[in-house]
Design an enzyme around this catalytic site. Sequence first.
Site, PDB file in Angstrom:
ATOM      1  N   ASP A  25      -9.647   5.640  -9.809  1.00  0.00           N
ATOM      2  CA  ASP A  25     -10.397   6.809  -9.305  1.00  0.00           C
ATOM      3  C   ASP A  25     -10.962   7.744 -10.389  1.00  0.00           C
ATOM      4  O   ASP A  25     -10.903   8.973 -10.238  1.00  0.00           O
ATOM      5  CB  ASP A  25      -9.524   7.612  -8.334  1.00  0.00           C
ATOM      6  CG  ASP A  25      -9.075   6.808  -7.129  1.00  0.00           C
ATOM      7  OD1 ASP A  25      -9.497   5.639  -6.993  1.00  0.00           O
ATOM      8  OD2 ASP A  25      -8.290   7.335  -6.318  1.00  0.00           O
ATOM      9  N   GLU A  73     -11.687   6.284  -4.658  1.00  0.00           N
ATOM     10  CA  GLU A  73     -11.266   6.829  -3.366  1.00  0.00           C
ATOM     11  C   GLU A  73     -12.531   7.238  -2.639  1.00  0.00           C
ATOM     12  O   GLU A  73     -13.334   8.018  -3.165  1.00  0.00           O
ATOM     13  CB  GLU A  73     -10.320   8.030  -3.550  1.00  0.00           C
ATOM     14  CG  GLU A  73      -9.780   8.534  -2.202  1.00  0.00           C
ATOM     15  CD  GLU A  73      -8.698   9.606  -2.330  1.00  0.00           C
ATOM     16  OE1 GLU A  73      -8.120   9.764  -3.425  1.00  0.00           O
ATOM     17  OE2 GLU A  73      -8.434  10.275  -1.309  1.00  0.00           O
ATOM     18  N   LYS A 130     -11.380   2.418  -1.796  1.00  0.00           N
ATOM     19  CA  LYS A 130     -10.108   2.557  -1.089  1.00  0.00           C
ATOM     20  C   LYS A 130     -10.101   3.853  -0.265  1.00  0.00           C
ATOM     21  O   LYS A 130     -10.384   4.928  -0.796  1.00  0.00           O
ATOM     22  CB  LYS A 130      -8.939   2.521  -2.089  1.00  0.00           C
ATOM     23  CG  LYS A 130      -8.933   3.636  -3.125  1.00  0.00           C
ATOM     24  CD  LYS A 130      -7.886   3.331  -4.153  1.00  0.00           C
ATOM     25  CE  LYS A 130      -7.144   4.454  -4.791  1.00  0.00           C
ATOM     26  NZ  LYS A 130      -7.302   5.805  -4.403  1.00  0.00           N
ATOM     27  N   CYS A 163      -2.757   9.164  -6.651  1.00  0.00           N
ATOM     28  CA  CYS A 163      -3.266   7.795  -6.475  1.00  0.00           C
ATOM     29  C   CYS A 163      -2.702   6.800  -7.487  1.00  0.00           C
ATOM     30  O   CYS A 163      -2.533   5.621  -7.157  1.00  0.00           O
ATOM     31  CB  CYS A 163      -4.781   7.804  -6.492  1.00  0.00           C
ATOM     32  SG  CYS A 163      -5.447   8.608  -5.013  1.00  0.00           S
TER      33      CYS A 163
HETATM   34  N1  TIU Z   1      -7.243   9.834  -6.766  1.00  0.00           N
HETATM   35  C1  TIU Z   1      -6.350  10.748  -6.365  1.00  0.00           C
HETATM   36  O1  TIU Z   1      -5.335  10.977  -7.023  1.00  0.00           O
HETATM   37  N2  TIU Z   1      -6.660  11.471  -5.217  1.00  0.00           N
HETATM   38  C2  TIU Z   1      -6.217  12.732  -4.961  1.00  0.00           C
HETATM   39  O2  TIU Z   1      -6.499  13.307  -3.915  1.00  0.00           O
HETATM   40  N3  TIU Z   1      -5.490  13.352  -5.951  1.00  0.00           N
HETATM   41  C3  TIU Z   1      -5.043  14.635  -5.981  1.00  0.00           C
HETATM   42  O3  TIU Z   1      -4.294  14.972  -6.901  1.00  0.00           O
HETATM   43  N4  TIU Z   1      -5.447  15.487  -5.058  1.00  0.00           N
END
Ligand code: TIU
Length: 219
Positions: A25, A73, A130, A163
């Site tokens: 991500d 994401e 994802k 994530c």
């Molecule tokens: N990629 C990921 O970690 N998504 C999140 O929403 N992370 C947060 O720390 N919010």
Amino acid sequence: MPTISRARPSPFTFEASHTALIVIDMQRDFIEPGGFGESLGNDVSLLASIVPTVARLVDHARNEGWLVVHTRESHAPDLSDCPAAKRLRGAPQARIGDMGPMGRILIRGEPGNAIVDELAPVAGELVIDKPGKGAFYATRLGEELAQRGITHLVFAGVTTEVCVQTSMREANDRGYECVLIEDATASYIPAFKTATIEMIRSQGGIVGWTATLGDLQEA
Ligand code: TIU
């Protein structure tokens, strides 16, 4: 076979042809102002600081001939893959699907949903969209790795405790040997990054191993 002798809690041995780098991500939505990360009230500059290290790690993986996987994401424009429990959680400045300065927040195909330019995927690399925090949930990642005989996963990306950790735990339960590159991952909350690294390698490596990029390059 290469061994990361300084990996913790013990040396980590792997074979290039069975190894994949999983970059989680590294998207504008998390790393640049105006995206999902900032909408949740976070200071995104902490994440931007790891981009050069992740770029060196991606170069290393390409030079060594590992499979390189990038995750994003993201949700479908009609939000059919975004449960209300996710979209309505908390009190963000903007919700998933709302319009922001980089397009609709966390929506597939919008400018903000792209991987940052410095880490753009190249031909032959896998890009996995994802809808959840984990990279295996509701994606084809497991099948793609199995088809290629991948057994060892090197993790990087953001955020460490959300994530990255979720994906690493999913991978660990599926039987992969996993190592997290400590200086190629970041959190909006530095204490959570530290805690995550400690918990992954605790109890003899209950989730996996950790090592720095320098430790890996020595291997
Ligand atoms: N990629 C990921 O970690 N998504 C999140 O929403 N992370 C947060 O720390 N919010």
